[in-house]
Every structure is written in C-alpha cells, then in structure tokens.
Write a protein that holds these residues in place. Structure first.
Motif, PDB file in Angstrom:
ATOM      1  N   VAL A   1      -5.685   0.571  -4.898  1.00  9.50           N
ATOM      2  CA  VAL A   1      -4.492   1.313  -4.512  1.00  9.50           C
ATOM      3  C   VAL A   1      -3.255   0.432  -4.551  1.00  9.50           C
ATOM      4  CG1 VAL A   1      -3.351   2.434  -2.561  1.00  9.50           C
ATOM      5  CG2 VAL A   1      -5.703   3.035  -3.139  1.00  9.50           C
ATOM      6  N   SER A   2      -3.393  -0.814  -4.050  1.00  9.41           N
ATOM      7  CA  SER A   2      -2.240  -1.707  -3.933  1.00  9.41           C
ATOM      8  C   SER A   2      -1.939  -2.464  -5.213  1.00  9.41           C
ATOM      9  CB  SER A   2      -2.474  -2.712  -2.795  1.00  9.41           C
ATOM     10  OG  SER A   2      -3.586  -3.543  -3.080  1.00  9.41           O
ATOM     11  N   GLY A   3      -2.825  -2.352  -6.200  1.00  7.44           N
ATOM     12  CA  GLY A   3      -2.596  -3.041  -7.465  1.00  7.44           C
ATOM     13  C   GLY A   3      -2.839  -4.525  -7.408  1.00  7.44           C
ATOM     14  N   THR A   4      -3.649  -4.971  -6.443  1.00  4.27           N
ATOM     15  CA  THR A   4      -3.946  -6.397  -6.314  1.00  4.27           C
ATOM     16  C   THR A   4      -4.794  -6.862  -7.485  1.00  4.27           C
ATOM     17  OG1 THR A   4      -3.884  -6.247  -3.921  1.00  4.27           O
ATOM     18  CG2 THR A   4      -4.993  -8.159  -4.856  1.00  4.27           C
ATOM     19  N   GLU A   5      -4.358  -7.914  -8.142  1.00  5.19           N
ATOM     20  CA  GLU A   5      -5.094  -8.437  -9.277  1.00  5.19           C
ATOM     21  C   GLU A   5      -6.210  -9.366  -8.813  1.00  5.19           C
ATOM     22  OE1 GLU A   5      -2.338 -10.346 -11.799  1.00  5.19           O
ATOM     23  OE2 GLU A   5      -1.238  -8.514 -12.294  1.00  5.19           O
ATOM     24  N   SER A   6      -7.197  -9.533  -9.655  1.00  2.73           N
ATOM     25  CA  SER A   6      -8.294 -10.443  -9.343  1.00  2.73           C
ATOM     26  C   SER A   6      -7.811 -11.871  -9.525  1.00  2.73           C
ATOM     27  CB  SER A   6      -9.481 -10.173 -10.274  1.00  2.73           C
ATOM     28  OG  SER A   6     -10.503 -11.099 -10.035  1.00  2.73           O
ATOM     29  N   ILE A   7      -7.869 -12.660  -8.441  1.00  2.00           N
ATOM     30  CA  ILE A   7      -7.444 -14.050  -8.511  1.00  2.00           C
ATOM     31  C   ILE A   7      -8.518 -14.931  -7.930  1.00  2.00           C
ATOM     32  CG2 ILE A   7      -4.985 -13.561  -8.472  1.00  2.00           C
ATOM     33  CD1 ILE A   7      -4.936 -13.950  -5.527  1.00  2.00           C
ATOM     34  N   GLU A   8      -8.199 -16.172  -7.640  1.00  2.00           N
ATOM     35  CA  GLU A   8      -9.180 -17.152  -7.188  1.00  2.00           C
ATOM     36  C   GLU A   8     -10.043 -16.625  -6.057  1.00  2.00           C
ATOM     37  OE1 GLU A   8      -9.234 -21.736  -5.458  1.00  2.00           O
ATOM     38  OE2 GLU A   8      -7.419 -20.535  -5.449  1.00  2.00           O
TER      39      GLU A   8
ATOM     40  N   THR B   1       0.804  -1.219   0.000  1.00  2.00           N
ATOM     41  CA  THR B   1       0.000   0.000   0.000  1.00  2.00           C
ATOM     42  C   THR B   1       0.839   1.272   0.000  1.00  2.00           C
ATOM     43  OG1 THR B   1      -0.135  -0.035   2.430  1.00  2.00           O
ATOM     44  CG2 THR B   1      -1.890  -1.147   1.203  1.00  2.00           C
ATOM     45  N   GLY B   2       2.126   1.151   0.321  1.00  2.00           N
ATOM     46  CA  GLY B   2       2.979   2.325   0.365  1.00  2.00           C
ATOM     47  C   GLY B   2       2.514   3.303   1.428  1.00  2.00           C
ATOM     48  N   LYS B   3       2.450   4.590   1.087  1.00  2.00           N
ATOM     49  CA  LYS B   3       2.039   5.613   2.033  1.00  2.00           C
ATOM     50  C   LYS B   3       0.581   6.022   1.847  1.00  2.00           C
ATOM     51  CE  LYS B   3       6.706   7.539   2.478  1.00  2.00           C
ATOM     52  NZ  LYS B   3       7.532   8.769   2.374  1.00  2.00           N
ATOM     53  N   THR B   4      -0.161   5.230   1.085  1.00  2.00           N
ATOM     54  CA  THR B   4      -1.554   5.588   0.808  1.00  2.00           C
ATOM     55  C   THR B   4      -2.497   5.160   1.922  1.00  2.00           C
ATOM     56  OG1 THR B   4      -1.846   3.501  -0.386  1.00  2.00           O
ATOM     57  CG2 THR B   4      -1.173   5.425  -1.678  1.00  2.00           C
ATOM     58  N   CYS B   5      -2.075   4.188   2.765  1.00  2.00           N
ATOM     59  CA  CYS B   5      -2.935   3.672   3.835  1.00  2.00           C
ATOM     60  C   CYS B   5      -2.088   3.394   5.073  1.00  2.00           C
ATOM     61  CB  CYS B   5      -3.627   2.375   3.411  1.00  2.00           C
ATOM     62  SG  CYS B   5      -4.522   2.444   1.855  1.00  2.00           S
TER      63      CYS B   5
END
Length: 337
Positions: free
Chosen positions: A184-191, A33-37
């Motif tokens: 924000v974190s760029g998490t991709e859609s997975i299972e 998340t870096g500094k966004t959260c």
C-alpha cells in the motif's frame, strides 16, 4: 525453514531499551500510507515485530519502552492512541510542542541519558523514529559501550559512515511493516532486517576462529583481572587495561602487550579499532565462547558489577589518551605514546 539464532541454552536474555519518537514516526507513517491505514495501528504492528525480532533471534528482551509525542496534535483519537500504547506495555510521555517544535526529540534524548546512567544492564538501545536520525545521541550511547540501533522510516538527508560510531547501526523501519502495508505504501525492497541487526548485535564474525587451551599462568591471571575489574562491559578500552595489568604484574618478564597477543592467538580475546573524538582508540573483547572464559565466568562474578564502580572511571582514560596503535592491525606491539 528459518533457524532461530537464540535458544534457551544460549544464556539469559540481554536487556534493551526502546525509545520511540512517536510524533515523528506518526507523521512519517501517515505520509506513506495516506488514508488506507490508521497510522497508530501500523506503528503498534512495527513495535510488536521489532520486539519479536529482538527476543526471538538475538535473545534481547525489551525492558523500558517509551513513546514521546504531543498526542494532542495527532487528531481526534489521541486518547485512544495513548490507551492502546499503554495496553501494549509502552509508557507514554506527553510532550507539548507549543513552545518548542522538537520537544519530543529533546525529552527523548534527556531521558535516554538518565536510563544510561541508572540501568547498566541495558546494553542495547533501540530508537524508532520517523525522519529524525538521532545521530549525536546514538554516538554518545555507543561511546558508553552500548549497542545502538536507529530505525527511521525515512531520513532528512544522509548520515555519512565516516561520522557514525562502529557500534551504531541504521536500519530502515519500513522493514518492520507487513507485506500488505508495504504494498500500500509503496515501500521498496531494501537491505534485510536480519542483516542490519546481525551486524550490530553479533559483532565480528568469529566462526572461523580456533580456540586453544590457555596454559600460560600469566595469561590465565590476565583473564581473571579482566573479569574482576572490567567484567560488566562488552568491550574494554585497551589503554586502561594495559595500565591495570602493569600494576598487577610483579614479574618484569610479564609484558602486558605480549600477554594480550598470546591470548589473542588462543582465541580467548580479540582487538578492534574504534573511531572516537578527539582520538581513535582500541578495545579488547572477550570471546565468551572460549572454554577457558566460560569456566572463569562460572567461577568468579565480575567485581565491576558491584555498586560503586562507574564507567566514567574507564572513560576518563580515553579522554586523555591518543589512539593505541593504528587501524591496520590488531597487534599490540606499537608504542602507546
């Protein structure tokens, strides 16, 4: 509209223990998340969502919930982080890492072993972590007839399906994040999380199985023996069960293997293969939806639930016995030697 898988008529809630490798989890969330959260706020959201999912959809209530970390290494807000965890019903375990960098992992594993021995009612263990996969711990829990769900945010390397016990399921913890944080974190859609949980908590698909009345007196007695001596376990090692049946049956025509096959045909039980060391093994699982099983359980409590009966009694059989049968069939017609 989404339909809940659990309702008040489904029976009492089962118990789960949630163990959180907070040091590893905090680092992984912070990296994503870096500094966004604020990582601690994101983690609280993940824990709350995990609790809701377990109880709402699977009737699984979290009993012990513990977070392990060297909180002094988490920045200037360590006291605030611990306070918020406690306010949310999570026990904190301060584990200094000055001597050993993976101290939280070691203490988490040690205390999980203590929970396993002292709380037989906790049938599910949930491990929320960052990069550590807890492969060895998960397999040990599974070998003691516990369901295990490991939720890492990311994994160092891969865990081969060949090395994972069938009762262990790995599900990405990133799926617990809100849509906003995922973006924000760029998490991709997975299972999907539903699929991951359903496979480990509900076991084999029994929807197409037809239940027939158990009329054979020997089969009925067999169900009583299973309930009396093995009733507290989700699944029963087949080899010690067959030995017990041989001891209980006086009639030579009452072959335990034949009886088990007949019960399987009625839909009251089924057999599954398990990977193990040094040998694979077979377990018998009672279908709690079968009418005869429900009637029996209402009439007689499991004797094994009383104090003084230890799972090690059953474990001792598996440590000395080779695999029962082979993985290609659920029949019990093969020789046990």
């Amino acid at each position: 509209m989404r339909t809940n898988k659990y309702s008040a008529t489904s029976g009492p809630l089962t118990r789960a223990a949630m163990l959180i490798d907070y040091s590893s989890l905090f680092k992984s969330v912070e990296t994503r998340t870096g500094k966004t959260c604020y990582p601690d706020e994101v983690i609280l959201e993940m824990i709350a969502e995990l609790r809701r999912h377990l109880q709402r959809d699977f009737g699984c209530e979290v009993g012990h919930c513990r977070a392990y970390a060297d909180f002094s290494q988490l920045g200037d807000h360590a006291a605030h982080i611990q306070r918020e965890l406690v306010h949310n019903g999570i026990e904190t375990r301060f584990v200094p890492t000055t001597i050993q960098s993976n101290a939280p992992e070691s203490v988490l594993s040690f205390e999980t072993g203590k929970l396993l021995g002292r709380h037989a009612d906790q049938t599910t263990f949930v491990i929320l972590t960052g990069q550590r996969v807890y492969h060895a711990l998960a397999n040990v829990l599974a070998q003691h007839a516990r369901q295990v769900i490991v939720l890492p945010v990311g994994m160092d390397g891969e865990v081969s399906d060949r090395d994972v016990h069938p009762r262990v399921r790995y599900v990405s913890a990133s799926l617990l994040l809100s849509d906003a944080i995922k973006k924000v974190s760029g998490t991709e859609s997975i299972e999907g999380l539903d699929e991951g949980f359903e496979s480990v908590l509900t076991g084999s698909d029994r929807s197409a199985v037809e239940h027939t009345v158990v009329t054979n007196p020997v089969c009925k007695r067999t169900l009583e023996i299973v309930q009396r001596y093995f009733g507290q376990y989700d699944e029963v090692y087949l080899t010690p069960l067959l030995r017990k049946l041989s001891e209980e049956f006086d009639e030579p025509e009452s072959d335990p293997k034949t009886v088990i096959n007949e019960l399987e045909e009625s839909g009251a039980v089924w057999l599954e293969k398990r990977r193990g060391f040094p040998y694979d093994y077979t377990v018998l699982i009672i279908d709690t939806e079968h009418p005869d099983v429900q009637t029996l359980r209402a009439a007689m409590p499991a004797e094994a639930e009383k104090p003084g009966v230890d799972i090690d009694i059953v474990e001792s059989y598996r440590e000395t016995e080779p695999a029962y049968g082979d993985g290609g069939t659920s029949s019990v017609e093969m020789d046990t030697d």
